[in-house]
Write an enzyme that holds these catalytic residues in place. Structure first.
Site, mmCIF file in Angstrom:
data_model
loop_
_atom_site.group_PDB
_atom_site.id
_atom_site.type_symbol
_atom_site.label_atom_id
_atom_site.label_comp_id
_atom_site.label_asym_id
_atom_site.label_seq_id
_atom_site.Cartn_x
_atom_site.Cartn_y
_atom_site.Cartn_z
ATOM 1 N N HIS A 120 -14.163 -9.911 -16.934
ATOM 2 C CA HIS A 120 -13.649 -10.051 -18.299
ATOM 3 C C HIS A 120 -12.514 -11.073 -18.391
ATOM 4 O O HIS A 120 -11.661 -11.168 -17.519
ATOM 5 C CB HIS A 120 -13.145 -8.693 -18.810
ATOM 6 C CG HIS A 120 -11.981 -8.155 -18.032
ATOM 7 N ND1 HIS A 120 -10.677 -8.436 -18.351
ATOM 8 C CD2 HIS A 120 -11.926 -7.363 -16.933
ATOM 9 C CE1 HIS A 120 -9.863 -7.838 -17.499
ATOM 10 N NE2 HIS A 120 -10.603 -7.171 -16.619
ATOM 11 N N ASP A 121 -12.552 -11.860 -19.458
ATOM 12 C CA ASP A 121 -11.465 -12.782 -19.811
ATOM 13 C C ASP A 121 -11.254 -13.877 -18.774
ATOM 14 O O ASP A 121 -10.209 -14.533 -18.762
ATOM 15 C CB ASP A 121 -10.152 -12.021 -20.050
ATOM 16 C CG ASP A 121 -10.281 -10.932 -21.095
ATOM 17 O OD1 ASP A 121 -10.475 -11.279 -22.271
ATOM 18 O OD2 ASP A 121 -10.222 -9.740 -20.736
ATOM 19 N N GLY A 138 -10.865 -10.249 -13.237
ATOM 20 C CA GLY A 138 -10.483 -10.470 -14.618
ATOM 21 C C GLY A 138 -9.338 -11.454 -14.776
ATOM 22 O O GLY A 138 -8.427 -11.520 -13.957
#
Length: 257
Positions: A120-121, A138
């Site tokens: 994520h991200d 992440g």
């Protein structure tokens, strides 16, 4: 006109561009946008929040935009964005973002080899190669033209500079400066990525300047702020030298030595 297998499922709300090929057993969710000239081989899953550009080839078993593996995620409306002309090999997973940044981004012209995970991200730049089985945690950043070999473990919040080579099996929790090779256990600076720089057309003079900058930083025997000032004073200024200085000055986790 796109060529879509009758064995694929495409949600009526999904947007599919022109001249795409979508193989059997693909699943394309709602709130998905796929551009032109993409090839999705069999059994590709493109889930809620995916944004895929043009000219990508996605191999069997890849999953784009699954929900993050982050316990802080509360179902917020986020995306996983993929640029143009990427090759995304078998069983690659690219999770969508969280409230932290709102999106995961993979740029253009990249090769993500088998079983790479992009959490994520994360932000992956352009023209990068990520080797088999490598796991990107992440909120990491990988700058353009980086090569990360197979089975590398990249800790969350780390950054890899451009034109680097990270050796296979390396694990690291600090930033890796641009133009370098880093490998070994524990991870260490192993010199410049000479082969990569020459392949990219860097002149001998520029390579020597980059080498001198790192010689001062790594072997100068002075505090970091003094070393960077010495680089400014002794190494001819260029965008590449400025990039090194700014990268190190802005490092939040420290950088590999």
């Amino acid at each position: 006109m796109s060529k879509i297998s009758p064995l694929a499922f495409i949600d009526p709300e999904a947007k599919i561009g022109e001249n795409c090929e979508i193989g059997p057993f693909c699943f394309i969710d709602k709130n998905v946008e796929i551009g032109d000239n993409n090839v999705l081989m069999n059994s590709v899953s493109v889930l809620y929040g995916a944004r895929i550009g043009n000219g990508n080839v996605i191999f069997p078993g890849a999953v784009i935009s699954a929900v993050p593996q982050d316990l802080k995620f509360r179902g917020e409306d986020t995306t996983a964005e993929v640029g143009d002309n990427n090759k995304i090999r078998e069983n690659v997973t690219i999770n969508r973002g969280t409230a932290a940044k709102g999106k995961t981004c993979v740029g253009s012209g990249n090769l993500l080899m088998e079983s790479v995970h992009v959490a994520h991200d994360a932000f992956v730049g352009n023209d990068c190669i990520i080797g088999n089985g490598t796991k990107l945690a992440g909120e990491i950043i990988i700058d353009d033209h980086a090569i990360i070999s197979a089975n590398v473990l990249m800790h969350q919040f780390c950054r890899v500079g451009g034109y680097t080579m990270v050796g296979g099996g390396t694990r690291f929790s600090q930033d890796i400066p641009p133009y370098t090779i880093c490998a070994r256990e524990p991870v260490a600076y192993c010199g410049l990525n000479l082969v990569g720089l020459r392949r990219r057309g860097f002149s001998n003079e520029l390579i020597e300047n980059i080498h001198n900058a790192y010689r001062i930083i790594y072997q100068g025997g002075v505090p970091l702020n003094e070393a960077l000032q010495k680089v400014r004073e002794e190494v001819p200024a260029s965008p590449e030298i400025n990039y090194i200085i700014e990268f190190i000055e802005n490092s939040k986790r420290g950088f590999v030595h």
